[in-house]
Design a protein around this motif. Sequence first.
Motif, PDB file in Angstrom:
ATOM      1  N   ASN A 282      14.347  -4.979   1.564  1.00 27.84           N
ATOM      2  CA  ASN A 282      15.523  -4.100   1.571  1.00 27.84           C
ATOM      3  C   ASN A 282      16.817  -4.898   1.643  1.00 27.84           C
ATOM      4  O   ASN A 282      17.833  -4.492   1.067  1.00 27.84           O
ATOM      5  N   GLN A 283      16.804  -6.043   2.324  1.00 28.96           N
ATOM      6  CA  GLN A 283      17.976  -6.928   2.281  1.00 28.96           C
ATOM      7  C   GLN A 283      18.239  -7.392   0.848  1.00 28.96           C
ATOM      8  O   GLN A 283      19.398  -7.447   0.406  1.00 28.96           O
TER       9      GLN A 283
ATOM     10  N   LEU B  90       8.674 -11.310  -0.447  1.00 31.70           N
ATOM     11  CA  LEU B  90       8.551  -9.865  -0.610  1.00 31.70           C
ATOM     12  C   LEU B  90       7.090  -9.480  -0.830  1.00 31.70           C
ATOM     13  O   LEU B  90       6.321 -10.218  -1.435  1.00 31.70           O
ATOM     14  N   ASP B  91       6.726  -8.288  -0.339  1.00 33.62           N
ATOM     15  CA  ASP B  91       5.374  -7.803  -0.570  1.00 33.62           C
ATOM     16  C   ASP B  91       5.250  -7.298  -2.003  1.00 33.62           C
ATOM     17  O   ASP B  91       6.233  -7.194  -2.750  1.00 33.62           O
ATOM     18  N   ILE B  92       4.036  -6.929  -2.376  1.00 34.00           N
ATOM     19  CA  ILE B  92       3.764  -6.594  -3.771  1.00 34.00           C
ATOM     20  C   ILE B  92       4.521  -5.350  -4.227  1.00 34.00           C
ATOM     21  O   ILE B  92       4.986  -5.269  -5.364  1.00 34.00           O
ATOM     22  N   GLY B  93       4.681  -4.362  -3.320  1.00 35.87           N
ATOM     23  CA  GLY B  93       5.426  -3.172  -3.689  1.00 35.87           C
ATOM     24  C   GLY B  93       6.905  -3.457  -3.894  1.00 35.87           C
ATOM     25  O   GLY B  93       7.523  -2.962  -4.843  1.00 35.87           O
ATOM     26  N   ALA B  94       7.489  -4.274  -3.012  1.00 39.06           N
ATOM     27  CA  ALA B  94       8.910  -4.632  -3.144  1.00 39.06           C
ATOM     28  C   ALA B  94       9.141  -5.476  -4.396  1.00 39.06           C
ATOM     29  O   ALA B  94      10.191  -5.370  -5.044  1.00 39.06           O
ATOM     30  N   LYS B  95       8.170  -6.332  -4.741  1.00 44.90           N
ATOM     31  CA  LYS B  95       8.291  -7.112  -5.975  1.00 44.90           C
ATOM     32  C   LYS B  95       8.361  -6.188  -7.182  1.00 44.90           C
ATOM     33  O   LYS B  95       9.180  -6.393  -8.087  1.00 44.90           O
ATOM     34  N   GLU B  96       7.503  -5.164  -7.195  1.00 40.71           N
ATOM     35  CA  GLU B  96       7.535  -4.212  -8.313  1.00 40.71           C
ATOM     36  C   GLU B  96       8.901  -3.546  -8.424  1.00 40.71           C
ATOM     37  O   GLU B  96       9.403  -3.310  -9.529  1.00 40.71           O
TER      38      GLU B  96
ATOM     39  N   GLU C 105       3.347  -4.345   3.467  1.00 34.99           N
ATOM     40  CA  GLU C 105       4.626  -4.282   2.765  1.00 34.99           C
ATOM     41  C   GLU C 105       5.767  -4.653   3.706  1.00 34.99           C
ATOM     42  O   GLU C 105       5.620  -4.611   4.932  1.00 34.99           O
ATOM     43  N   ASN C 106       6.926  -4.980   3.113  1.00 36.51           N
ATOM     44  CA  ASN C 106       8.123  -5.129   3.932  1.00 36.51           C
ATOM     45  C   ASN C 106       8.394  -3.797   4.623  1.00 36.51           C
ATOM     46  O   ASN C 106       8.390  -2.749   3.983  1.00 36.51           O
ATOM     47  N   GLY C 107       8.599  -3.836   5.927  1.00 37.25           N
ATOM     48  CA  GLY C 107       8.799  -2.611   6.678  1.00 37.25           C
ATOM     49  C   GLY C 107       7.514  -2.033   7.241  1.00 37.25           C
ATOM     50  O   GLY C 107       7.545  -0.978   7.890  1.00 37.25           O
ATOM     51  N   ALA C 108       6.381  -2.723   7.033  1.00 36.10           N
ATOM     52  CA  ALA C 108       5.103  -2.210   7.539  1.00 36.10           C
ATOM     53  C   ALA C 108       4.958  -2.408   9.035  1.00 36.10           C
ATOM     54  O   ALA C 108       4.121  -1.768   9.672  1.00 36.10           O
ATOM     55  N   GLY C 109       5.748  -3.303   9.618  1.00 34.58           N
ATOM     56  CA  GLY C 109       5.678  -3.553  11.051  1.00 34.58           C
ATOM     57  C   GLY C 109       5.243  -4.963  11.414  1.00 34.58           C
ATOM     58  O   GLY C 109       5.150  -5.304  12.593  1.00 34.58           O
ATOM     59  N   LYS C 110       5.008  -5.807  10.416  1.00 36.77           N
ATOM     60  CA  LYS C 110       4.540  -7.174  10.686  1.00 36.77           C
ATOM     61  C   LYS C 110       5.548  -7.955  11.525  1.00 36.77           C
ATOM     62  O   LYS C 110       5.182  -8.579  12.528  1.00 36.77           O
TER      63      LYS C 110
END
Length: 501
Positions: free
Chosen positions: A406-407, A432-438, A35-40
């Motif tokens: 988050n941006q 965006l990752d799948i959670g942020a898309k939701e 996810e966004n914010g996961a550390g990638k």
Amino acid sequence: MYQLTKADKKFPGVHALKGVDFFIDRGEIVGLVGENGAGKSTLMKVIYGTYQLDSGTMQIDGNTVRFQNPRQAMSHGIGMLFQEQSLIINLTVMENIFLGFEQQFVKWGVINWKSMAEAARYQLTKVKLNIDPAAITSTLSFAQRQLVELAKVLTLEERIDGDLVILLDEPTSVLAPEEVELLFGIVRELTNRAAFIFVSHRIEEVLELSDRIYVMKDGEVVDLVNKNDANTNEIQRQMVGREIDKEYYREHRQKPYDSNKTLVSLDSVSVSGKFSEISFDLHAGEVLSLVGTEGSGRESILRTVFGLETPSSGLVKVKGTPYTRGNVREAVERGVGYVPRERKIEGIVNGMNVYENMTLSQLKNYSKNGVLRVGDEKSMAQDWVQTLAIKTPDVSKDCGGLSGGNQQKVVLAKWRSGGSDVILLDHPTRGLDIGAKEDVYEMVRTMCEDGSGIILVADSLEEAIGLSHTILVLKDGKFQKRFDGSAGDKPSLYDLLHHMI
């Protein structure tokens, strides 16, 4: 070849990497998802030398190294292809390729442009790009600029001994399918001289390209899977820590729009060289999608409604009143908000914090006698941080330091907090990752329930179909077909593609 052991990195209020172990061998393509914010992004920046570890070790071919900056990383064969692109668009292709390393072409204080062009042409052959090295970079397509970025990274071959490690940060986010296949083909051919770390939110692409896949969540590696053992649903569950809502696009929340309340009307609007004779109405509570291939005119239509481009003919009306000409201030005053594709360039202001970005379009509401009421700004921003579940230590954090998802929420909060009820979304889930898309899909449904109208240029046809009440198909700047997208009666992918191509 390259290895991180117990890599740890903290920022104020955020533990970005928590004892991460990571390795990549010669000729491998390793995927990195989360996810966004996961550390990638933090992990990539540590590898590239932008960030330094608080603890842990980094090794190349068994030798411990520590980079203080990207130039040191490059001297060890590590290059990066950036999602937002690092090229300077008003320079030539060859100047971009050798930016910072021009000295090799200098004699008696004068650059030998012919020699630089020949060297650039050689680098471009590595990525199968046949363009003039003297071309101004802004004249290239996004896909061509992406390949120029890759050619720039590959100049490391001539400067170092040993193998390369190339970091690919969302390189496919705005590429057409055929451009993605071209890039993947080039990457596979280059594995005889480089290893690749591939970051993407499109899990199907990661599975297609990668040999192994690291799954990250909350700063930790939660799984490492081989390509042949990977399961898309399981990877998605590990990324978000829960099962993905099968009602992905929230179709159950799609309600009929108010056909008696028109928010935006285009009457035979044309912009020279972009699109011609486009007409449609946007109603309260409606999601209207513009679909088409690159160059179909869909993004230009959004920019015209926002006043960034001026029609050469036709009439744009917002809430019954026509624009006199392209005027962003006028659009904003009438309640139009624009969430651009390039959020880091046009959506947020790096260096300004979260609350400053949210109030930027409505400063008159937070000032008295020329003095800003900072307390009121912060209070409003905090309310929206809670409403949209924006992950930030506090509202005074630099917005540029937030994850992409988050941006995007900050940009949406900027317009919604100011009362905008016409929202223009240009690839709102790009990167965006799948959670942020939701989260974005939830916001779309909530805005419609509040009476807003949305014009959408989606990141995929599935997204356009899933979210929209109305779909307009464009080709070569001209209207082709209108589809009704009522809940439970959506058009198929083939229905759209038939008129797009």
